[in-house]
Write a protein that holds these residues in place. Sequence first.
Motif: not given
Length: 300
Positions: A27-41
């Motif tokens: 769930e935490i990684m899904k939340e991170l992935d849902s952020l707009v942009g920040l591909v390299e981050v």
Amino acid sequence: MRLWPNSPESGERAYDREEQRQKNVREIMKELDSLVGLVEVKKLVGEIYAFIEIQRRRQKEKLLTEPQVLHMVFKGNPGTGKTTVARIIGRLFKEMGVLPKGHLVEVERADLVGEYIGHTAQKTREQIKKALGGILFIDEAYSLARGGEKDFGREAIDALVKSMEDHKDNLILILAGYRHEMEWFMECNPGLRSRFPIHITFPDYTITELLAIADLMLQKRQYRLSSGAREELRLILEETRAAHVHSGNARLVRNLIERAIRQQAVRLVRKPHVTKEELMTITREDVLRAREHERLEIKA
């Protein structure tokens, strides 16, 4: 950084706990992935996650594990998601057993640097104590080294370095700030570079990404932009980018959206009857008025 072991449990309870842990991590990684942009981050955080997870599995099999130094430097302009990502990392590290609490304590120079000899070490230790078990996030960290040899900021740096040794299994430091200033800070403090092996660069958002962030902010509040409001917001963001104003990014979008919602309220409260559609829609007029308020605040 050692992995904090789980308390002894029966086989079934341990299995249930591990299942819950894995679910929380997903769930935490899904939340991170849902952020707009920040591909390299996202890619780099994913690599850190994978490294820690494999160390966990090796430890379970009684294999040798690599030492984990997870102190970080976040480089980027304001409003590029540094604090948001730091909070997500704190929660991730808690679930993975890296930190017992995983909370984030955000500080800046004024929270660490005192006004007389000895005061700085005391203030810094107080902030470190608050952050134990989690992350101490130091914004504009380069300002600690800007005052010269006699500045108390160096005393704060010394106290922070000592805390990294004293609490190496119970504290992670994240130094954050503008990219060029943070690179200068690392160069003038060569002892810090080896202590902060993870450097993450947060790029400015594109105009398309900023509009997507605006949509997400509004959707969470059950609002939406009219076509005219969207075009007006795009023009504001393009003008800001053209003026090389780095204080924009998601912070500027959030300020404009919040002001536009208030302007919509002022516009609608005069009407005796409003429809559901009107209550949900932000118009060009609302965005224009929000923009004027933003300009007045900047001038003030």
